[in-house]
Design an enzyme around this catalytic site. Sequence first.
Site, mmCIF file in Angstrom:
data_model
loop_
_atom_site.group_PDB
_atom_site.id
_atom_site.type_symbol
_atom_site.label_atom_id
_atom_site.label_comp_id
_atom_site.label_asym_id
_atom_site.label_seq_id
_atom_site.Cartn_x
_atom_site.Cartn_y
_atom_site.Cartn_z
ATOM 1 N N ARG A 170 0.821 -1.213 0.000
ATOM 2 C CA ARG A 170 0.000 0.000 0.000
ATOM 3 C C ARG A 170 0.861 1.273 0.000
ATOM 4 N NH1 ARG A 170 -2.204 -3.675 -1.386
ATOM 5 N NH2 ARG A 170 -4.120 -4.641 -0.604
ATOM 6 N N SER A 220 -11.488 -1.342 2.452
ATOM 7 C CA SER A 220 -10.765 -1.954 3.568
ATOM 8 C C SER A 220 -10.108 -0.865 4.409
ATOM 9 C CB SER A 220 -9.703 -2.914 3.032
ATOM 10 O OG SER A 220 -9.029 -3.562 4.079
ATOM 11 N N GLU A 290 -5.231 1.499 6.324
ATOM 12 C CA GLU A 290 -4.971 1.428 4.887
ATOM 13 C C GLU A 290 -5.648 2.604 4.198
ATOM 14 O OE1 GLU A 290 -6.535 -1.416 1.279
ATOM 15 O OE2 GLU A 290 -5.522 -2.389 2.957
#
Length: 299
Positions: A170, A220, A290
Site C-alpha cells: 500500500r 478496507s 490502509e
Amino acid sequence: MNFPIEKLPNIEFKTNEPLSKYTFTKTGGNADTLAFPKTREELVEIVNTARENDIAITIIGNASNLIIKDGGIRGIVIILPNFKNIEVNGDKVTAEAGATIIDTTIAAQKSSLTGLEFAAGIPGSVGGAVFMNAGAYGGEIKDAFESAEVLLPDGKIVTLTHDDMNFSYRHSLVQENGGIVISATFALKQGDGDKIQAEMDRLNELRRSKQPLEYPSCGSVFKRPTGHFTGPLIIKAGLQGRIIGGAQVSMKHAGFIVNLGGATATDYMNLIHLIQRAIKYQFDIDLHTEVRIIGEDGK
C-alpha cells in the site's frame, strides 16, 4: 490565501464545494477550491499557479479508499474525472489517472490480456491505485505496473519506471514526492479472453458475497497486520456491528466500516480509533489504517 481562479478563466473550478459529493463514504467537509482540469496543460497551470502562490495542493482520485475529515481541505483540491482515456497497444494497456481500474481491466480482457484480473472489482481510479499500490485477492498494482507519467510539484512531467516507484504494501514513491499520476502503463500477457473473463467474474462474485457493497464505505479500513487478518481480530474483540453515529463496523465484513445513513467523517474516525485501542489492549497488535485520511478536523 484563496486560489486565484480568475487567473485561469478557462478551467472549471468550484468554490466551497462539499467533498461528501465525491467520496464513497458520502462524508467529508468542503474544499476551499475544487479544480476539474480537462488537459495536461490545464493540470500543469493549476500546479504552477498553486506553487507560485504558496497554496497547498491535494489530489483525490475516485475517493474509494479515502476519508476526508469534516473540516474539509484548504488550498486547492484537484480531481481528474476528465482524464479517463484507455489505450491498448500490443500487450500493454495505458490508462489515464482518472480512468477506473475496473474499466482498465475490462479493456485488457477485451484484448485477451491477462495480469489485471485481481483488480476487476477495485472501485478506485488508476491514479489512486498506483498511488496506493492497491491490491486484492493476492495481486497488487506493482505486479502489472510498467511505468507512469507523473507531474512533479515543480511542474515537470517525468516518466517513472517500476523500479523508480519503490512499491511496497500500500505504498509508492508518489506518496513521498508529492507527484500527481497522469497516466500509467501496465505490461500484460496474451491469454484466453474467456478464461480471463471467467476469473474476473469469479472474483467479482466473491467480492459481492463477502463485502458490504450495498452501503457506502471506504473499502478496507486497516492494513493487514503481520500474521493476522484484520476482520477476525475485530470479531474476536467483540466489535462487529459496533455503531458510532451513522457509522458501523460492517456485519458482512468486519474489516469495513459502512455508512448506515447520516454518518460523518468524525463518526468514522471515532470508530477507527475505538477499534485500534481495543485490538491493542486485547491482543497487543497495532492496527494501521490502509484508508487514506486527509483534511482538517471538524468543529
